[in-house]
Design a protein around this motif. Sequence first.
Motif, mmCIF file in Angstrom:
data_model
loop_
_atom_site.group_PDB
_atom_site.id
_atom_site.type_symbol
_atom_site.label_atom_id
_atom_site.label_comp_id
_atom_site.label_asym_id
_atom_site.label_seq_id
_atom_site.Cartn_x
_atom_site.Cartn_y
_atom_site.Cartn_z
ATOM 1 N N GLN A 1 0.794 -1.215 0.000
ATOM 2 C CA GLN A 1 0.000 0.000 0.000
ATOM 3 C C GLN A 1 0.833 1.275 0.000
ATOM 4 O O GLN A 1 0.308 2.337 -0.226
ATOM 5 C CB GLN A 1 -0.941 -0.007 1.212
ATOM 6 C CG GLN A 1 -1.757 -1.285 1.323
ATOM 7 C CD GLN A 1 -2.533 -1.615 0.067
ATOM 8 O OE1 GLN A 1 -3.137 -0.745 -0.518
ATOM 9 N NE2 GLN A 1 -2.508 -2.868 -0.357
ATOM 10 N N SER B 1 -4.172 2.586 -6.080
ATOM 11 C CA SER B 1 -4.785 3.040 -4.833
ATOM 12 C C SER B 1 -5.019 4.549 -4.887
ATOM 13 O O SER B 1 -4.162 5.307 -5.346
ATOM 14 C CB SER B 1 -3.877 2.703 -3.651
ATOM 15 O OG SER B 1 -4.297 3.373 -2.485
ATOM 16 N N SER C 1 -9.659 1.526 -4.261
ATOM 17 C CA SER C 1 -8.743 1.157 -5.334
ATOM 18 C C SER C 1 -9.492 0.567 -6.523
ATOM 19 O O SER C 1 -10.632 0.099 -6.405
ATOM 20 C CB SER C 1 -7.717 0.138 -4.816
ATOM 21 O OG SER C 1 -8.368 -1.048 -4.373
#
Length: 483
Positions: free
Chosen positions: A22, A132, A145
Amino acid sequence: MKHLNKLFVAVLMAMGLNAHAQDSNNPWAISFGVNAVDTRTSSGSGSGFFEQHFSQPFAVKDNWNILPSLSYIGVNRYVGSGFSVGLQGSVNKIEKYVIFDPLNATADSRGNYVDNPGDLMYYGIDATIKYSFQELIKSKVIDPSLSVGGGYTFFGDSSFGTFNPGLGLTFWFTDAIGLELASRYKWSFGDREEANGVTPDAPSHFQHTAGLVFKFGGKDTDGDGIYDKDDACPEVAGLKQFNGCPDTDGDGIVDGSDACPDVFGLAALNGCPDTDGDGIADKDDACPDVAGLASLKGCPDADGDGIADKDDKCPTEAGPRENGGCPFLDADKDGVLDKDDDCPTVAGPASNRGCPEITTEALEELKVQARAVYFNSGKATFKTGDKETPARLDAIKEILKNYPNAKFSIEGHTDSDGSAKVNQKLSEDRAAAVKNALIERGVNAENLESKGFGSTQPVASNKTAAGKAQNRRTEIKHIGSKF
């Protein structure tokens, strides 16, 4: 659990690939949880694409196949600018297979016809490219996302490739742990042979996942909670507000820029303290406890003569440096300034550094007084009962104090009676006795020395009693200046 074998094989493959995470701090992530397969879209029922695919998206009881155990695992890696890539393996068991065959199936509560194909196992291996929006929306918790990818699915005895668009939403509990929800539409491609002319072997379908995701892989060498890539001091534990650099003394100035890193100080002085508040850091201040002038390294100059008080012999009176900060004075009025006068309280010529020169009269008086000091026979003690000796010693003292820079030698002598060794020792002791008596009366010890000559320097004949008496004597001689 035997059905998980292919899943774990997929995981091992994923561990060897670049995958998605992430953020750039923790580039790796692993996720696991449960998945649901919805085959309703393979039935071909409904009047259009959207009705077929989205009219019953949450008909969980009727259409979703859920294996009540760990049924997917994924490994992912962040590649930058919000993008990540990953690989996921999943397993399921198909018990609800939506078909369009009312003759051989039972209609569910929504009008679809559901067949139970029996022990029909499902395995999937899927690669994904994900974007994302978390950085874009500047959220630390919500992470929406979009994704696209492809994979390969084992559906009973059939297997086929899929194209997988999808979307997801992750809720981050901490910087590294989150709840991940995702949904993919897995559009199948390849040959579609029909079973009994009705059911395709390569059905397109939805796959939904819910599970936990853990980020890892970030390097924090000094353990201060700031990753090395963002840490300006990666080898030393520090503070977040200083990009990972320490501030040992807590003065708000990082140690690397702090000239006094171990002592709380002022920003204006590069982190160094200024105890006396004179604007000069203590480390550079020769008088750190007293406010002073920068030109004098932080020391005060009470009389303003340009000489620091600590070096000024007259700190409250202005005077030149060559006079030690004191004004030029001549206290004894002898024409020699006190700064050059070795005897500033007694008048004397400049040729003798302002000290008086000893006169012939004074030397003669010393000779008379010294020879009249008598001792007990054979001893270095003053003659018992002689009341004149203290007065003579006082008279000698009065003469000597007038010549503070002159040095005098006190000499002891004996007559010829006795051995030379005994007489030498006796003469030395008698000279020392006179010297000590004068020191006790206030004469400076540095102006005096004593020595003995035994019987070697008689002033009269030792053959007569009168001569011997004259030879038993002390004398005081001027031997120069002590300066």
